[in-house]
Scaffold this active site. Sequence first.
Site, PDB file in Angstrom:
ATOM      1  N   GLY D 160     -11.709   4.012  -7.989  1.00 37.39           N
ATOM      2  CA  GLY D 160     -11.842   4.618  -9.332  1.00 37.39           C
ATOM      3  C   GLY D 160     -12.780   4.981 -10.571  1.00 37.39           C
ATOM      4  N   CYS D 161     -13.649   5.977 -11.118  1.00 39.99           N
ATOM      5  CA  CYS D 161     -14.722   6.003 -11.492  1.00 39.99           C
ATOM      6  C   CYS D 161     -14.679   5.358 -12.927  1.00 39.99           C
ATOM      7  CB  CYS D 161     -15.450   7.213 -11.797  1.00 39.99           C
ATOM      8  SG  CYS D 161     -14.021   8.648 -12.854  1.00 39.99           S
ATOM      9  N   TYR D 162     -13.787   5.537 -14.117  1.00 39.72           N
ATOM     10  CA  TYR D 162     -13.478   4.807 -15.110  1.00 39.72           C
ATOM     11  C   TYR D 162     -13.447   3.209 -14.636  1.00 39.72           C
ATOM     12  CZ  TYR D 162     -13.328   9.122 -18.008  1.00 39.72           C
ATOM     13  OH  TYR D 162     -13.297  10.310 -18.552  1.00 39.72           O
TER      14      TYR D 162
END
Lengths: 357, 357, 357, 357
Positions: D160-162
Site C-alpha cells: 500500500g501507499c501509506y
Amino acid sequence: MTSSASDAQTIRAGLVGVTGYTGMELVRLLHGHGTINLVRVTSRAEAGKCLEDIYPFTRGTRYGSLVITEPDADDLAAACDIAFLAVPHGAAMEMAATLHEKGLKVVDLSADFRLRDSDVYEQWYNTDHTRTELLPQAVYGLPELYADEIKKATLIANPGCYPTSVILGLYPALAEKILVPNGIVIDAKSGATGAGRKAAVPTLFCEVQDTFRAYGIGTHRHTPEIEQELSAIAATPLTVSFNPHLLPINRGILATIYTTLQHDMTIDDVQAIYEGTYADKPWVRIMPKGKLPELRHVRGTMYCDIGLVLDKRTHRLIIVSCIDNLCRGASGQALANANLMLGLPVNAGLDLAPLVP
Amino acid sequence: MTSSASDAQTIRAGLVGVTGYTGMELVRLLHGHGTINLVRVTSRAEAGKCLEDIYPFTRGTRYGSLVITEPDADDLAAACDIAFLAVPHGAAMEMAATLHEKGLKVVDLSADFRLRDSDVYEQWYNTDHTRTELLPQAVYGLPELYADEIKKATLIANPGCYPTSVILGLYPALAEKILVPNGIVIDAKSGATGAGRKAAVPTLFCEVQDTFRAYGIGTHRHTPEIEQELSAIAATPLTVSFNPHLLPINRGILATIYTTLQHDMTIDDVQAIYEGTYADKPWVRIMPKGKLPELRHVRGTMYCDIGLVLDKRTHRLIIVSCIDNLCRGASGQALANANLMLGLPVNAGLDLAPLVP
Amino acid sequence: MTSSASDAQTIRAGLVGVTGYTGMELVRLLHGHGTINLVRVTSRAEAGKCLEDIYPFTRGTRYGSLVITEPDADDLAAACDIAFLAVPHGAAMEMAATLHEKGLKVVDLSADFRLRDSDVYEQWYNTDHTRTELLPQAVYGLPELYADEIKKATLIANPGCYPTSVILGLYPALAEKILVPNGIVIDAKSGATGAGRKAAVPTLFCEVQDTFRAYGIGTHRHTPEIEQELSAIAATPLTVSFNPHLLPINRGILATIYTTLQHDMTIDDVQAIYEGTYADKPWVRIMPKGKLPELRHVRGTMYCDIGLVLDKRTHRLIIVSCIDNLCRGASGQALANANLMLGLPVNAGLDLAPLVP
Amino acid sequence: MTSSASDAQTIRAGLVGVTGYTGMELVRLLHGHGTINLVRVTSRAEAGKCLEDIYPFTRGTRYGSLVITEPDADDLAAACDIAFLAVPHGAAMEMAATLHEKGLKVVDLSADFRLRDSDVYEQWYNTDHTRTELLPQAVYGLPELYADEIKKATLIANPGCYPTSVILGLYPALAEKILVPNGIVIDAKSGATGAGRKAAVPTLFCEVQDTFRAYGIGTHRHTPEIEQELSAIAATPLTVSFNPHLLPINRGILATIYTTLQHDMTIDDVQAIYEGTYADKPWVRIMPKGKLPELRHVRGTMYCDIGLVLDKRTHRLIIVSCIDNLCRGASGQALANANLMLGLPVNAGLDLAPLVP
C-alpha cells in the site's frame, strides 16, 4: 572541444544561471541524456554549493554533487563544448557573444538574439543591443520550422514560451494562407513558473493561489517576437493582439487564438492542413476533430497539443494550443536545439511521457 | 403571505434545491439578511436531514437546524412569500410556474425564463419550453440595468454567470455606441463551481487541479443569452464569439472581451463613459486607468470589477470583467433581485467585503 | 478619547502595520463593524497611498479611501481610542508600550506580551524584552477562557494562530484532568498566509503549490506559548511535541492532537465533557460523534471546529481542531478582544457565515 | 511465455484495470521501459477504445493506439508473460489466482495478498478471502527489504501507499531496536489520487481544493498492513496509531512519525544508522542533518526522502518520510517488483528525475 559532436563521445555542457526555473528544468532533462554531460553550472549567488544543496530533488542523482561555480567565460570555454544561457535578457548578450567567440556552441534562452531588428529589441526591452553583429548568425530555435538552419547554427536564439505556443498553433494556417493575416487575437494563459524565481510579493503563493488575472494586455514583450515570426510565415507584415494571463498552476501555457478564415472551409479541410503540416513532427499533436487539448497532457514534455474549432456562427477558426512552458517553452526546446546543433537525434533526452495527473 | 413586503416584518423564503453550490451560497448569504428568513429548503435526495448534516459549515448558525423537505408546491406556497429555484433548467420551469400561480414571488436561477424566444431556448437547451406564457412576465434580473422592472416583477429570470460578467463589461460601450457591434470575441475563464456539484469524473479534483482547458468553444448555452441582452443594449442584432475555459479554482469568472472601436478615442474618453455609466452603481467598480482587475478582489461579493485597455497597435478596446460566479453570478444576484421585488434596499444582506486572500 | 466605550458612540481605531495579511484581514472585518471605525492605518513603506491603492479589494468600500500614514504614536494617540498592532514581534513591544502609556487600549497581535516569563521569550525569540513591566498587565486574549480578564484589560496579548487551535482543542480534556498531561503530540498544518507577506523564495507560488512539507519540527516559537497556557489549564507544568507543516492553501490551521487518557472512558463521556465545556461558547463547535472537521467549514470566521476520536486500539484520544488562522487565529480574535475591552458584544462585526466553497 | 526473462528479448505485459490513476501511472512508466512491452490493457467500461481515446496524454506515444480489451484470463494468459492488477481489492483476488495458475507472473496492486492472516484481512476489508492457499506464496513487494524473495516470487503483493512511506521510514530504527516499539504515532497526509478515480462528490475539485481534512482516524485499512510489517521488522508484535489526512494536491504522501527512543542517542547516531541501512539503496535518500524533505522532490519517482529530528525536549525521534503515492506507492513499485521477478535491473524504466516544480 569536439570537432564532430555526432560521434559516440560525450558532449560537455555548461549551464550559465542554474538557480531559476529554466535552469532547474534543464538539469532535470539532462539527467536522462545519454550523450550530453553537464559539467559546469553557474550562479553568482550560490557558487561553492553543490546542486543538491539548492535543489534537493537532485540528491543522489547524476548531477547532485556537481559544484556550482561563478560564471567565468574562460573556465566555461575550457570545460565545455556547448553552453546554455539561462540568465535574464541583457545579461545573456555579452556572455553569449564571449562564449561564441571562444568557439562554443551557444543556446541562449533569453530574448537577446530573438529579434532580428535591434531597434525593435531596444524599444520593447528598454536596453541597448551591444552585439548586433551576431544577430545575422543567430537562428530562431523552433525545430519544427527551422531544423535545417539549427543544425548548421552555432548560436541559437531559443524561442520565448508564449511565442512557441502561438507560432506552432498558427503556422499551418498562415503558411497555407487560409487566414486573414491581420486581426488575430491571442488570449494566452500561463502558469506561474513563467514569472521566474525572484522573491517578489506579486508571485507569493497567497497572491496567486485561488485567483486569476490578466497582465500586460497589449504590452507584453513577446508581442514583437510573435509578430516577427508570424509575418515571416505569412510572408506579409502582420500585427497581433497578444494578451497574457496568470494561472494558479506551476507549468503550462494554453493559448486560445481567434482568427478569421479567408474563405469558407470545412473543419475537415482545416484538420487536413494541420495534420499534413505536422505529419512528420511527432511533438505536435493535432487533437481529433471535436476534441480540445488540456495543459496536463503535455506536462513535462515537448508536446504541443493543438485543437481546432470552426465556429460557423462567427466565421472564425479558433485554435487552442498547449505547451509546457518550462520544457517545450524553454529548457526542453533548448535541448532539442542543442541536439540538432550537435548532430544528435532531436529527441535525445526528450522522449518523455507526460506526468498525468 | 405578506401583502406588502416593504414593511419591517420578516419575509419568509423557500429555497428549492439546496444541495448544489448555488444553494449553499444562498444559505450563506441569507445567514446575514435582516429581513428575509429562510423557512424551507428542499432536496429530494437529502429530505429529512438538517442543513448542518449536509453542510457542516452551517452548524450552530441561524439555519443549521433547518430540516430539509421534499419539494412540494403546496407546502412551499403555504409557508413562503418568495421562492428561490436552484434546480437545473427544465426542472425549474414547472415549479416556477406553479409557485407563481400560487402567488409567490419567484426568482429562478435556472435558464428557463432567460431567453425571450422559446425557439432559441429549445434549440440551445434541447428541451421543450412548456411555460411560454410566462416568458413575457419574466424580468431579466440584472439590477444595474433593470432595477425598475425588477421592482415590479413577480418572476425573475436570474442571469447566467458568464452573461452577468459579459453584459456588465460591455454595457457602457454598447449603450454609448462606441463599438463595432459585431466581431466581439469573449474569452471567459470560470472556477469549477460553475460545473455544479454532481459526481462526475471530469470534475474530480485530480482532473481539474494543476491543469487548464477550454470547453464548449463556440457552443456554450450562455451564448444566446449574451447575444439577446447585448443586442437589446446595442439596439441592433449582434453575434458574439463566446469561449469558456475551466480554471483550477473554486469561484470566479474573468472575461477578457476583445472589441473594436467605431472611431478613434482616448482611454480617458472610455474611462469617462464607464465611470459615468456606473457612477451610482456601487457594485460595479471601474479600475483606475492602467490597472487590471483580479478574481480574488471580488471573492464572496456582488462586485463586478472592470479594467479597460485601449490597444493602439490593434485599435482594440479590451475589457476585463471579473465577478464571483456564485455570488454575483448566481445566488447573490438572486438575493439582490429578491430585495428589489420586496421593496428592500438592493444590498440588504449583500454588503460584504471580499475575502482576501 | 472616549471615557466610556460601551455607549452607542463610535470607537476610533488605529491599525499599526496594515500591509500584511493580518492587517488586510482586520480591514475586511472592520468593514462590517457597526461601532468601531478605522481612522488610522499605518505603513512605513506605503504611507501616502490610499488603502484601495494597495488593496484593490477595498475599492469603493468604507475604508478604500483611507490614507495610509507613517506610524506615529502621538498622532495615533490623538486620533484613536484603541490600537491594533499588526507588526512583527520586537517592533510591537515599544509601540504597544508607548500607545498604552498615552492611554490607548492596545491589542498586540505579535508575540511580545504572550509569554509571562521574559526569559522564555528571550530564549525562543532571540531578542531582549525591553518592556517587562507591562507583562503583568497583559491579558492573554482567548475569549472562551479569559473573557472576564479581557473586559478589564487595557493591553491584550493576542494569541498565536497555532496556540489558539491547540488550546481550544485541549482545554476541556485538560481542565477535566482526563488526560495524561505529558506526552502530548501536536501535528499541525497551516495555510501559507501564516508565513506572512514578505517577498521570499520559499513562499513563492511555485515553491508551495502542489507540494507539502514540515518545518520547524520541535523548534517552532509557538511551543512555549502552547506549553504556558496548557500548563496553566492542567495546573501542572507540561511539555508538548509541537510540529508544524505548510499546506498549499491560503487560510486555515488543522491541528491533529494525540493524547493518552488517564482512565478508560467512552467516546460519549468525552463528547459530553467537550459539549458541556463549550455549551455557551457558540464559536467552538464540537462535531457530532464520528464526524471530523474540515478547514473550509471555518473559512473567514471565528469558528473553532473540534472532532473527537477515541482509538480503543491504542488507548488514545485524538483531537482534531480547525480554525481560520487569519480570522480566529489573528485579526478576528483581536477584534473579539477589542469588543470585550470596549464593552461591546464579543461578536460585533464577527457574526459571519463561512465562505464555502 | 518466456522461459527466462533475463535475456534481451521483450517481456509481454498485461495491465488489468487501466482506467484508474495507478493504471495511468503504469502506462506512463512502461512508456520508457526498454524490455517490458505492454500488450494488453483491460477495462470493462472502456473496452474497444484506444488508450489515447481515454488518456489523451498517450496520443502519439508508444501505447496510444493500444486497444483496450475486456479482462479475459485466457486471452491475458496467451498474450502476456506478466500481469499487473490495478483493480479494487476483492476483484483482484480471483483474477490474480487464475492468471497465476495459468503460469503468469502476477503483481497485484490491491490489498488482497498483503495480509498474511486472512482473518485480519476479512476483519478490516469486510470481505471473504477465497484464495488463502496463495497467501504463503505471495511476497510483500518492498524491494529494499525483500529483494531476494521478490526475485524468486511468482506472485507479488504490492505494498500500500501509506505502508510504503511508513515502513521505509521506520525500518532502520526498528531493525536496530533503538525505539520503544509501542506507542508510535503516524500522522500521514496524502494527495487526492489516493482516493481513486471514481465519480464521487467528496472528491470533486470544489470539495478538496483550498481545504484540508483528516479521515479514517484510527480506522484506515492500511493499519494492519503497517502493523504486520513493522512487527516483523521489530520481531515483536506492535500496535500503531495511524491517521491519514487528505491534501489538496494530486500526488504524494508525507508521513510524520512520532517515536520514543529506547535510550539516549545523538542525532548523529541516528543519522548514521539510517545512512548505513540504506547505503546501497539509492531510492531511499536520507536528508542531511537538520533538513526536512518535501513532497515535490520525489514527484514522479521511486525516491523515498527521509528527514530525522531528535527532539531533546520530549525525547522523541521524529521521522518525516515522503514518497510519490502513485509511483513509489503503487505503479512504480509494481514495476520494480516486476523487474526483480524478471531478472532485470530493479530500476529499469524507473531512473527518472523528479519533476520540479
